[in-house]
Design a protein around this motif. Structure first.
Motif, PDB file in Angstrom:
ATOM      1  N   MET A 294      42.587 -13.591 -19.281  1.00 25.57           N
ATOM      2  CA  MET A 294      42.887 -14.888 -19.908  1.00 25.57           C
ATOM      3  C   MET A 294      44.356 -14.971 -20.297  1.00 25.57           C
ATOM      4  O   MET A 294      44.981 -16.030 -20.211  1.00 25.57           O
ATOM      5  CB  MET A 294      41.978 -15.118 -21.120  1.00 25.57           C
TER       6      MET A 294
ATOM      7  N   SER B 189      37.561 -24.415 -19.320  1.00 25.29           N
ATOM      8  CA  SER B 189      36.131 -24.637 -19.527  1.00 25.29           C
ATOM      9  C   SER B 189      35.732 -25.853 -18.696  1.00 25.29           C
ATOM     10  O   SER B 189      36.355 -26.905 -18.812  1.00 25.29           O
ATOM     11  CB  SER B 189      35.818 -24.929 -20.999  1.00 25.29           C
TER      12      SER B 189
ATOM     13  N   ASP C  20      38.629  -8.938 -19.579  1.00 26.12           N
ATOM     14  CA  ASP C  20      38.556 -10.409 -19.604  1.00 26.12           C
ATOM     15  C   ASP C  20      39.659 -11.007 -20.474  1.00 26.12           C
ATOM     16  O   ASP C  20      40.217 -12.055 -20.153  1.00 26.12           O
ATOM     17  CB  ASP C  20      37.193 -10.868 -20.132  1.00 26.12           C
TER      18      ASP C  20
ATOM     19  N   ILE D  44      29.885 -24.474 -17.603  1.00 21.70           N
ATOM     20  CA  ILE D  44      28.629 -24.748 -18.304  1.00 21.70           C
ATOM     21  C   ILE D  44      27.938 -25.913 -17.595  1.00 21.70           C
ATOM     22  O   ILE D  44      28.498 -27.010 -17.494  1.00 21.70           O
ATOM     23  CB  ILE D  44      28.868 -25.079 -19.786  1.00 21.70           C
TER      24      ILE D  44
ATOM     25  N   HIS E 156      37.448 -15.611 -26.476  1.00 22.53           N
ATOM     26  CA  HIS E 156      37.255 -17.058 -26.339  1.00 22.53           C
ATOM     27  C   HIS E 156      35.775 -17.417 -26.292  1.00 22.53           C
ATOM     28  O   HIS E 156      34.973 -16.695 -25.697  1.00 22.53           O
ATOM     29  CB  HIS E 156      37.943 -17.546 -25.057  1.00 22.53           C
TER      30      HIS E 156
ATOM     31  N   GLU F  12      39.114 -17.723 -30.292  1.00 25.18           N
ATOM     32  CA  GLU F  12      39.553 -19.067 -29.908  1.00 25.18           C
ATOM     33  C   GLU F  12      38.319 -19.814 -29.414  1.00 25.18           C
ATOM     34  O   GLU F  12      37.447 -19.218 -28.783  1.00 25.18           O
ATOM     35  CB  GLU F  12      40.592 -18.995 -28.792  1.00 25.18           C
ATOM     36  N   VAL F  13      38.254 -21.093 -29.723  1.00 25.91           N
ATOM     37  CA  VAL F  13      37.048 -21.850 -29.401  1.00 25.91           C
ATOM     38  C   VAL F  13      37.421 -23.135 -28.662  1.00 25.91           C
ATOM     39  O   VAL F  13      38.331 -23.853 -29.075  1.00 25.91           O
ATOM     40  CB  VAL F  13      36.271 -22.214 -30.689  1.00 25.91           C
ATOM     41  N   THR F  14      36.749 -23.381 -27.548  1.00 24.38           N
ATOM     42  CA  THR F  14      36.853 -24.681 -26.878  1.00 24.38           C
ATOM     43  C   THR F  14      35.527 -25.397 -27.076  1.00 24.38           C
ATOM     44  O   THR F  14      34.470 -24.860 -26.725  1.00 24.38           O
ATOM     45  CB  THR F  14      37.112 -24.501 -25.366  1.00 24.38           C
ATOM     46  N   VAL F  15      35.579 -26.564 -27.678  1.00 22.80           N
ATOM     47  CA  VAL F  15      34.360 -27.331 -27.925  1.00 22.80           C
ATOM     48  C   VAL F  15      34.312 -28.498 -26.952  1.00 22.80           C
ATOM     49  O   VAL F  15      35.298 -29.226 -26.802  1.00 22.80           O
ATOM     50  CB  VAL F  15      34.335 -27.867 -29.371  1.00 22.80           C
ATOM     51  N   ILE F  16      33.187 -28.658 -26.277  1.00 24.61           N
ATOM     52  CA  ILE F  16      33.005 -29.836 -25.427  1.00 24.61           C
ATOM     53  C   ILE F  16      31.783 -30.600 -25.938  1.00 24.61           C
ATOM     54  O   ILE F  16      30.672 -30.060 -25.975  1.00 24.61           O
ATOM     55  CB  ILE F  16      32.813 -29.446 -23.946  1.00 24.61           C
TER      56      ILE F  16
ATOM     57  N   GLU G 161      29.300 -19.910 -24.225  1.00 25.65           N
ATOM     58  CA  GLU G 161      29.672 -18.877 -23.258  1.00 25.65           C
ATOM     59  C   GLU G 161      30.867 -18.137 -23.853  1.00 25.65           C
ATOM     60  O   GLU G 161      31.808 -18.765 -24.333  1.00 25.65           O
ATOM     61  CB  GLU G 161      30.098 -19.494 -21.923  1.00 25.65           C
TER      62      GLU G 161
ATOM     63  N   TRP H 114      25.136 -24.784 -26.556  1.00 27.11           N
ATOM     64  CA  TRP H 114      25.237 -23.733 -25.539  1.00 27.11           C
ATOM     65  C   TRP H 114      26.595 -23.048 -25.701  1.00 27.11           C
ATOM     66  O   TRP H 114      27.609 -23.719 -25.817  1.00 27.11           O
ATOM     67  CB  TRP H 114      25.125 -24.386 -24.164  1.00 27.11           C
TER      68      TRP H 114
ATOM     69  N   LYS I  20      33.909 -15.014 -23.625  1.00 26.50           N
ATOM     70  CA  LYS I  20      34.747 -14.194 -22.742  1.00 26.50           C
ATOM     71  C   LYS I  20      35.619 -13.302 -23.615  1.00 26.50           C
ATOM     72  O   LYS I  20      36.262 -13.781 -24.549  1.00 26.50           O
ATOM     73  CB  LYS I  20      35.661 -15.093 -21.905  1.00 26.50           C
TER      74      LYS I  20
ATOM     75  N   SER J 110      33.368 -20.843 -25.364  1.00 31.72           N
ATOM     76  CA  SER J 110      33.179 -22.243 -24.991  1.00 31.72           C
ATOM     77  C   SER J 110      31.884 -22.724 -25.643  1.00 31.72           C
ATOM     78  O   SER J 110      30.840 -22.084 -25.490  1.00 31.72           O
ATOM     79  CB  SER J 110      33.032 -22.401 -23.466  1.00 31.72           C
ATOM     80  N   VAL J 111      31.985 -23.819 -26.359  1.00 35.79           N
ATOM     81  CA  VAL J 111      30.805 -24.378 -27.039  1.00 35.79           C
ATOM     82  C   VAL J 111      30.509 -25.746 -26.428  1.00 35.79           C
ATOM     83  O   VAL J 111      31.404 -26.582 -26.306  1.00 35.79           O
ATOM     84  CB  VAL J 111      31.064 -24.544 -28.550  1.00 35.79           C
ATOM     85  N   ASN J 112      29.281 -25.946 -26.052  1.00 32.56           N
ATOM     86  CA  ASN J 112      28.887 -27.192 -25.408  1.00 32.56           C
ATOM     87  C   ASN J 112      27.741 -27.832 -26.190  1.00 32.56           C
ATOM     88  O   ASN J 112      26.724 -27.205 -26.439  1.00 32.56           O
ATOM     89  CB  ASN J 112      28.425 -26.882 -23.980  1.00 32.56           C
TER      90      ASN J 112
ATOM     91  N   LYS K 247      43.152 -24.072 -21.692  1.00 35.31           N
ATOM     92  CA  LYS K 247      43.877 -23.324 -22.739  1.00 35.31           C
ATOM     93  C   LYS K 247      44.840 -22.363 -22.047  1.00 35.31           C
ATOM     94  O   LYS K 247      44.444 -21.643 -21.146  1.00 35.31           O
ATOM     95  CB  LYS K 247      42.887 -22.503 -23.561  1.00 35.31           C
TER      96      LYS K 247
END
Lengths: 555, 555
Positions: B460, B467, B456, B550, A465, A546-550, A485, A483, A487, A467-469, B487
């Motif tokens: 998950m 996030s 990790d 973040i 995973h 997998e990507v979470t974008v904020i 992070e 930014w 995992k 996380s994109v910020n 997620k």
């Protein structure tokens, strides 16, 4: 009157082993009064349901018809028959009928969930019956691997149904009632419309063995053991637990029960009078002071469950007791397909400790609780129904069970979960296919198996995973750098730089060249950032995470 | 001179089935010249290594000593013996010796990785030998379930070692050399210092069966089948593939090989001359036009692998071919423990299609490639070594193998991965314990099994992921509200509001009451936000998710 019909609808257990739930109905089409037989669970695994606590049948169809539901009947106290009774109580609200031992277990579950224990009603065995709307239901004792298992005799205005529940033909089951040929012949003598019949052991071609055959073998083993003996079996197999305990006592050993389920089952069996003369036991506390050659442990965890007593002993210590070189550990059980890895892990841990492990390879120390093929055929012969409906089995078991009925006078119907059958038609007919499935108990909430929640977990497990910020100002211009992070992903990829640095650099470059139109559009921008992240990771480490974008917008 | 010693050090395969890698050394302590026997892989699973592509032995110890490594010898072409040769080539750089068929497979692997194929050198069988530093190594043909398997005869200045590799005693293996008692007796006649011996089947107490026993049974089955027949086995079991193909031809069927591995193995066997007279096959394209009762498919996927031909046929179609009611599917194979779920899934899918599945339950259509206990004892008798070192097996296998040597004149040593043994001491002695383990091939990179990456992922999968995004201004005051994305978690919890809303509200409240000191400290703030998120989720849905925080600071 001619319009009324008898329906059968499995919501669980037909097309799988576990999670039994069978609906019967009688009445005019769509207005049938209903009863439910069994309401069990099945167990999650890492492959298909990671993180899930328990799998329950999806009872949406029944919930919509709850006004028609007269009662729930539970054939026996195995988790795959009684395990969902408390979890689904709120949604169905019907009274639960069971014999004393099963009711005892069901009430403990209700109490744990804060439901009224009196919703569970104790029933005496056949020939006594319970009336539930148009149905009259009797609990006819039948042998299985837990006390007070019952086949149900379900009388409808259009004829008698027999629902075997799980069973075997054992005339010497140790604890509980032997299989009673005469009683079943009497039940069948005026004709049976349909037999709903256990299918799990249809591929076992030899005649089933009696519970009474394992006692002498276990005694021999325990008597010849030098050090401590620990044995595991299903706690609910009270007959086996007693056999093990007696073998211990006869070999001059103190017996200690370990693991909560073990104590609970023996207590329930004693409270309800099904278990008498169980040897005196010592507490784990006292067991510590017993010389090892005089001690016999009976422990939970025959399936290699990580938190059970067997696994903890294999890890080194449980309740102050440690096995060591020269001790013996007996699996008086069979490994259920899918549990092999856990069981083998424990065996190897014991091997490292020098403990001799005896398993069921020899066939001496365990017998199945289900009817093998010859016993299924014997049951067909005893009941001689017009229709046989194989139940409790995977598709392959149900199909094979239908096949063995082919040469016989009765009709056999393959009905998997969701198949509503008219049993009162001249030929059993499929009326409709009802949507069924699984509900996951996940932490403290129930979620649908198809909700995508567990799918997302599996994807994170397989792909890792990120996380994109990204922060944008009022003109949709990036404020600072993206930014990331990560995992569950390699820290360094083929370019020998930290993966996060590479991802952030690629995302930054993308933002630099992205048009205003994309940057102004949250959905589009999110999609593009996800794409760039996956592409960049794939180039760097060969995985598409997998990507979470904020996206945060300052204004 | 007296100072020199012979060492044995398993880096993989001793304490597990799979991933074989055994080091032998000769020389002064710490300065031994080394050879490596086998360099295999093992396979990942969802329980312990989700998302991993392949598991390789950790060769760090050997890499540090690569200057001393003279050569790698590969006993046979199974993946758990040859699979890591190309993956680890860069780190070891030693020449690889193998017989023609094994070398053919190894070269294909080298080519796929862009390594020089000439690094793999073809060796003729015993009595020819290869010299590698102080060692002289011969490949003595031995029967197993793949062509040209060899036991290694390793001569050192202090005596002869015999490394069986995987083997069985089969005097009629179908394809390849029968077990040659006379040759092995000749090899052993002047005395053998140590026998390193396959252990996988030590718990099988009956004598092993010959490959030749399955042919007639398979022929009978295929001859009596009505519709299409599809059969699966390990592609590398070339003898079995041939038996299946011949059974098809004798029953008047066209034979079609499906799945890349199937074609590759048959090609390799034909190219190297080990397979002769393989029946003519038809392409999948042409097979589509053959009437189903005249067609026999031989397909990959005996272990239920999701992408193999068997799984795709079970899903409905593979290369234009569909099985249907009345067809037969044969597992001419055994299910390796841990693969049961995948295999059972396929069987049930076929059952739904009306395809009759025949598996190895009867014992008629498959024999093992490994020596059972009586055959292991026969091998001990033939070789009569001073020392027996059980290898290739889980701890329980190695321990049992040691046990059966107890009544015999030779010494037996239990040495798991990382145990360096002095074979030339009067009594075999443990010299040291070397750190060993597993390396994961994960996408395109190698990561350590203990790096925490896979841990990790598992977390998950079990707990889901949140996030959390917080933006603070230059005075450490929150800019807007905290933002959460989840997620793998239930959308709605016990308070009947969306989980993200509850999390964001709780985080917002926390930020409101957090002191300046915490808000100014990234590490502390991150820790607290994680704690609040887990606590809030636990109260709401009963799960404590993995959390990525973040914190962005505007300045």
């Amino acid at each position: 009157m001619s319009n009324e019909r008898v329906i059968y609808l499995p919501l669980g257990g037909a097309g799988e082993i576990g999670m039994n739930a069978y609906v019967y109905g009688y009445g005019k089409p769509g207005k049938e009064k209903l009863i439910l037989v069994d309401l069990g669970v099945t167990f999650p695994d890492m492959d298909g349901s990671p993180g899930v606590d328990l799998i329950l049948p999806d009872i949406s169809w029944l919930e919509k018809r709850k006004g028609d539901l007269e009662a729930i009947f539970v054939t026996h106290a195995h988790e795959d028959h009684v395990g969902a009774v408390a979890h689904h109580y709120d949604r169905l609200g019907a009274p639960v009928y069971a014999r004393a031992f099963t009711a005892n277990i069901a009430r403990r579950k209700m109490a744990e969930h804060g439901h009224p224990e009196k919703a569970v009603r104790t029933v005496s065995p056949w020939p006594e019956t319970v009336t539930a709307g148009p149905f009259t239901v009797g609990f006819a004792p039948i042998s299985h691997s837990i006390p007070e298992s019952s086949g149900l005799v379900i009388d409808t205005p259009k004829g008698r149904l027999v629902h075997t529940g799980d069973f075997k033909i054992d005339t010497a089951p140790g604890v509980g009632e032997p299989f009673d040929h005469a009683m079943w012949e009497e039940i069948a003598k005026d004709g049976v419309l349909a037999l709903m019949c256990d299918s799990t052991n249809v591929f076992s071609r030899h005649e089933g063995r009696s519970e009474s055959t394992v006692g002498p073998e276990i005694e021999k083993l325990v008597a010849s053991a030098k050090g401590m003996v620990a044995a595991t079996t299903f706690a609910s197999n009270v007959a086996r637990v007693k056999t093990l305990a007696e073998a211990g006592v006869r070999a001059g050993r103190s017996v200690c029960l370990m693991g909560r389920a073990m104590r609970r089952m023996v207590d329930a069996a004693e409270e309800t009078g099904v278990l008498k003369g169980f040897p005196q036991t010592v507490s784990p506390e006292d067991a510590k002071n017993v010389p090892r050659e005089n001690l016999m442990l009976i422990v939970t965890g025959s399936q290699g469950e990580r938190r059970a007593a067997s696994a903890q002993l294999a890890n080194g210590k449980y309740q102050g007791i440690t096995l060591k070189e020269g001790d013996t550990f007996l699996f008086s059980s069979k490994t259920i397909p899918g549990n092999e890895r856990g069981v083998i892990r424990i065996i190897n841990q014991f091997s490292e400790m020098g403990v001799d492990v005896v398993d069921d390879d020899s066939g001496l120390y365990h017998v199945s609780g289900h009817a093998n093929r010859p016993d299924l055929e014997a049951m067909h012969e005893i009941i001689r129904p017009q229709i046989v409906v194989p139940m409790h089995g995977e598709h392959r078991h149900l199909r094979e069970h239908v096949k063995i009925c082919k040469p016989k006078p009765m009709k056999a119907v393959l009905a998997v979960n969701g198949t509503m059958i008219d049993l009162s038609a001249n030929t059993p007919t499929v009326l409709e296919y009802v949507e069924t499935g699984r509900t996951y108990l996940d932490g403290s909430v129930q979620v649908g198996a198809m909700d995508g929640i567990v799918r997302d977990r599996i994807r994170m497990a397989l792909n890792g995973h990120v996380s994109v910020n990204v922060i944008l100002d009022e003109d949709d211009e990036p404020l600072g750098e993206p930014w990331c992070e990560v995992k569950g992903l390699a820290e360094i990829g083929i370019s020998n730089a930290p993966l996060v640095d590479v991802l952030e650099e690629d995302l930054s470059q993308y933002l630099g060249r992205a048009g205003n139109k994309v940057r102004a559009n949250d959905d589009k921008l999110e999609e593009e950032l996800r794409r760039v992240t996956r592409q960049s990771a794939n180039a760097e480490i060969g995985k598409k995470p997998e990507v979470t974008v904020i996206i945060s917008r300052m204004s």
